[in-house]
Structure formats: C-alpha cells, structure tokens
Write a protein that holds these residues in place. Structure first.
Motif, PDB file in Angstrom:
ATOM      1  N   HIS A   1       0.747  -1.263   0.151  1.00 61.31           N
ATOM      2  CA  HIS A   1      -0.044   0.013   0.160  1.00 61.31           C
ATOM      3  C   HIS A   1       0.932   1.436   0.084  1.00 61.31           C
ATOM      4  O   HIS A   1       1.617   1.680   0.927  1.00 61.31           O
ATOM      5  N   ARG A   2       0.919   2.040  -1.120  1.00 57.96           N
ATOM      6  CA  ARG A   2       1.618   3.370  -1.297  1.00 57.96           C
ATOM      7  C   ARG A   2       3.168   2.753  -1.105  1.00 57.96           C
ATOM      8  O   ARG A   2       3.693   3.615  -0.682  1.00 57.96           O
TER       9      ARG A   2
ATOM     10  N   GLU B   1       0.657  -0.605  -4.620  1.00 61.83           N
ATOM     11  CA  GLU B   1      -0.600   0.189  -4.932  1.00 61.83           C
ATOM     12  C   GLU B   1       0.043   1.555  -4.914  1.00 61.83           C
ATOM     13  O   GLU B   1       0.947   1.856  -4.018  1.00 61.83           O
TER      14      GLU B   1
ATOM     15  N   ASP C   1      -1.110   6.167  -5.445  1.00 64.33           N
ATOM     16  CA  ASP C   1      -2.079   7.184  -5.765  1.00 64.33           C
ATOM     17  C   ASP C   1      -1.817   8.327  -6.744  1.00 64.33           C
ATOM     18  O   ASP C   1      -0.444   8.647  -6.706  1.00 64.33           O
TER      19      ASP C   1
ATOM     20  N   HIS D   1      -0.493  10.590  -2.142  1.00 65.74           N
ATOM     21  CA  HIS D   1      -1.658  10.416  -1.857  1.00 65.74           C
ATOM     22  C   HIS D   1      -2.908  11.316  -1.595  1.00 65.74           C
ATOM     23  O   HIS D   1      -3.878  11.568  -2.068  1.00 65.74           O
TER      24      HIS D   1
ATOM     25  N   ASN E   1      -1.082  -1.372  -9.019  1.00 61.54           N
ATOM     26  CA  ASN E   1      -2.545  -0.898  -8.837  1.00 61.54           C
ATOM     27  C   ASN E   1      -2.279   0.687  -8.565  1.00 61.54           C
ATOM     28  O   ASN E   1      -2.137   1.245  -7.767  1.00 61.54           O
TER      29      ASN E   1
ATOM     30  N   GLU F   1      -4.240   4.036  -8.361  1.00 64.42           N
ATOM     31  CA  GLU F   1      -5.561   4.633  -7.879  1.00 64.42           C
ATOM     32  C   GLU F   1      -5.734   6.081  -8.359  1.00 64.42           C
ATOM     33  O   GLU F   1      -4.675   6.727  -8.045  1.00 64.42           O
TER      34      GLU F   1
ATOM     35  N   LYS G   1      -6.919   9.387  -8.003  1.00 66.37           N
ATOM     36  CA  LYS G   1      -7.489  10.251  -6.925  1.00 66.37           C
ATOM     37  C   LYS G   1      -8.137  11.332  -7.488  1.00 66.37           C
ATOM     38  O   LYS G   1      -7.833  12.556  -7.378  1.00 66.37           O
TER      39      LYS G   1
ATOM     40  N   SER H   1      -8.024   1.455 -10.045  1.00 72.15           N
ATOM     41  CA  SER H   1      -8.990   1.766  -9.267  1.00 72.15           C
ATOM     42  C   SER H   1      -9.211   3.263  -8.891  1.00 72.15           C
ATOM     43  O   SER H   1      -8.368   3.862  -9.308  1.00 72.15           O
TER      44      SER H   1
ATOM     45  N   PHE I   1     -12.301   5.537  -6.321  1.00 74.47           N
ATOM     46  CA  PHE I   1     -13.363   6.061  -5.670  1.00 74.47           C
ATOM     47  C   PHE I   1     -14.559   6.670  -6.355  1.00 74.47           C
ATOM     48  O   PHE I   1     -15.506   6.558  -6.276  1.00 74.47           O
TER      49      PHE I   1
ATOM     50  N   LEU J   1     -13.360   0.981  -5.843  1.00 73.72           N
ATOM     51  CA  LEU J   1     -12.857   1.118  -4.498  1.00 73.72           C
ATOM     52  C   LEU J   1     -14.129   1.429  -3.597  1.00 73.72           C
ATOM     53  O   LEU J   1     -14.831   2.420  -4.207  1.00 73.72           O
TER      54      LEU J   1
ATOM     55  N   PHE K   1      -8.308  -3.259   1.316  1.00 74.09           N
ATOM     56  CA  PHE K   1      -7.220  -2.388   2.087  1.00 74.09           C
ATOM     57  C   PHE K   1      -7.798  -1.814   3.380  1.00 74.09           C
ATOM     58  O   PHE K   1      -8.844  -1.987   3.566  1.00 74.09           O
TER      59      PHE K   1
ATOM     60  N   ILE L   1      -4.091  -5.463   0.308  1.00 72.82           N
ATOM     61  CA  ILE L   1      -3.198  -4.262   0.407  1.00 72.82           C
ATOM     62  C   ILE L   1      -2.864  -4.007   1.487  1.00 72.82           C
ATOM     63  O   ILE L   1      -3.503  -3.763   2.544  1.00 72.82           O
TER      64      ILE L   1
HETATM   65  O1  G3P Z   1      -6.399   1.433  -3.095  1.00 73.03           O
HETATM   66  C1  G3P Z   1      -6.473   0.963  -1.738  1.00 73.03           C
HETATM   67  C2  G3P Z   1      -6.592   2.338  -1.066  1.00 73.03           C
HETATM   68  O2  G3P Z   1      -5.329   2.977  -1.125  1.00 73.03           O
HETATM   69  C3  G3P Z   1      -7.529   3.325  -0.872  1.00 73.03           C
HETATM   70  O3  G3P Z   1      -7.495   4.145   0.197  1.00 73.03           O
HETATM   71  O4  G3P Z   1      -6.962   6.257   1.026  1.00 73.03           O
HETATM   72  O5  G3P Z   1      -5.031   4.637   1.259  1.00 73.03           O
HETATM   73  O6  G3P Z   1      -5.819   5.677  -0.906  1.00 73.03           O
HETATM   74  P1  G3P Z   1      -6.150   5.222   0.307  1.00 73.03           P
END
Ligand code: G3P
Ligand code: MG
Length: 244
Positions: free
Chosen positions: A9-10, A36, A38, A51, A109, A111, A113, A142, A144, A164, A209, A229
């Motif tokens: 994650h990140r 993963e 952002d 992020h 992955n 994401e 934003k 991915s 939101f 997401l 996640f 994640i």
């Molecule tokens: O992609 C999973 C997770 O990263 C989503 O939440 O806020 O950590 O980007 P966030």
C-alpha cells in the motif's frame, strides 16, 4: 490457500515514506507481488504519485498539487516528514514509477485520486503512460470515482479496473459489472465472508485495504482473497506463507 497476493500500500508505507521510489523498491526487495499507488495531476498535467490533494502532510511544502508545476513539486522533500533518514526523497512522477516497474515483474494498482479535485483527462493521461511502458497486463486501475472507471473502460477496455468502496454493498460484483469493472477493492471491515464467497463464485478478484493485522491477513488468505493491500508487505508475506 497461499494464492493470495500481497500488494504494498503506497509502497512499503509502514517502513518507508509512502508513495516514494524507495518505498516501491522496498516492496520489491521484500518480495511483494505488487504495489498500490495514488495519482494526482500537477498544474501542467503531469501525473504524480502522492496520496493527498495537497503536499502538506507528506512533504516540506504546502499547497494544492493542482497549483504546482511539476518542476516546482520535484523540489519538495517527501521523505523527512517520515524520518530524517529519508531526507531528499522526492514525489515521483507516475512515469518514473512505471519506467522502473517495467523492469520488474511487479503488478501495479494505480489509484486515480479523481474525487475531491476533478482532474480533467486524468484517465487518458494515465492510460497513455501504461501503454507507453507496455504494462497493460500488469496494471489495475482503481478509483473511488466510478465515473472515472467508466471512462477508463471506454478508452482502454484491455486494462483491468476495480471499484474502490467503503460501504457494505450487497453483491457488489453485480454493480461492478454494470460499469465494466472486474475487481473489488473494498475497505477491510466490509470484506465479510459472504462477499468473498460470492465474488469467488463470480470469479471476481477481491483486494481489501488496508490489511495490516495478522488475524485479518490469515482470515482473508483462508477465505480465498485474491490479494491484500498492506502497509507491511514483509510481515504479510511471512504470515501468508506460514499458514497451514
Ligand atoms: O487503493 C486502496 C487504498 O489505497 C484506498 O485508500 O486512502 O489509502 O488511497 P487510500
Ligand atoms: Mg490509495
């Protein structure tokens, strides 16, 4: 049982400054299956890996990413907030990360934003880079913002997309299919057994996640989750690999 992949994650955000090259390199070093990250756009439309919508929390600067030109953003320190040992780390461009990823076998992955700030054309900009580095088979996009995913699917149906979500949706695979998404990236508390079972029957990957605790990792691996994640890929891999 051990088929569950571990996505950092990140990057390896538990041990390294999130969303920096060194965090992604650490994920590779410890044996993660994927990372993963952002993505936001700068004022001059460069996709950058960070992020938050602002640089306030994770750099020595302040202000909105959308107000920064890329050259100025690069001057910020994105490591010392985490630990002075990491002073000098910068905010990577997505291109820099993809160029590096292309030389590895990591999955990625991305994401988008694209929620709080609406970055015009972010989908097309990211897709072009994925193709430039020939990464379409290793990328999952991915967001939101599910309208953004519809756009990705329209422009590049060959790239995998995942919704997401934070809520306990009923049969989310049915909803995902309506927008052309093929994966479920849900907040850990809503990754209930019914969701895992149903998604497995549908053949739709679930990648919750953020999964950092041993009991959760064990339950998800046993439940046949496609991936987790996590901020702590090294520990997660160990837990997964030691499960009977
Ligand atoms: O992609 C999973 C997770 O990263 C989503 O939440 O806020 O950590 O980007 P966030
Ligand atoms: Mg993210």
């Amino acid at each position: 049982m051990k088929n569950t992949k571990v996505f950092a994650h990140r990057g390896a955000a538990g041990t390294h400054p999130e969303n920096t090259m060194i965090a992604f390199q650490e994920a590779l070093r410890v044996g993660a299956d994927g990372v993963e990250l952002d993505v936001h756009l700068t004022k001059d439309n460069v996709p950058v890996v960070i992020h938050d919508e602002t640089v306030n929390r994770t750099t020595n600067g302040s202000g909105w990413i959308k107000e920064y030109y890329y050259d100025d953003l690069r001057k910020l320190d994105a490591g010392s907030w985490f630990d002075e040992e990491f002073t000098g780390c910068t905010i990577p461009s997505l291109e820099e990360v993809l160029q590096w990823i292309a030389k590895t076998s990591l999955q990625i992955n991305i994401e988008l934003k694209n929620g709080i700030v609406r970055y015009e054309n972010i989908e097309k900009i990211v897709i072009d880079l994925v193709h430039k580095y020939n990464l379409k088979d290793r990328v999952i996009i991915s967001s939101f913002n599910h309208y953004s995913l519809v756009e990705v699917n329209k422009c590049a149906p060959e790239i995998e997309t995942a919704i997401l979500f934070m809520e306990g949706l009923y049969k989310p695979w049915e909803y995902a299919k309506t927008i052309g998404a093929t994966g479920l990236h849900c907040y850990l508390p809503v990754a209930v057994p019914e969701l895992l079972e149903g998604a497995n029957i549908e053949g739709m990957p679930v990648r919750p996640f953020v999964v950092n605790e041993e009991k959760h990792i064990a339950a998800l691996v046993r439940g046949g989750c496609s991936a987790i994640i996590t901020d702590w890929p090294k520990q997660a891999i160990k837990i997964r690999d030691n499960l009977k």
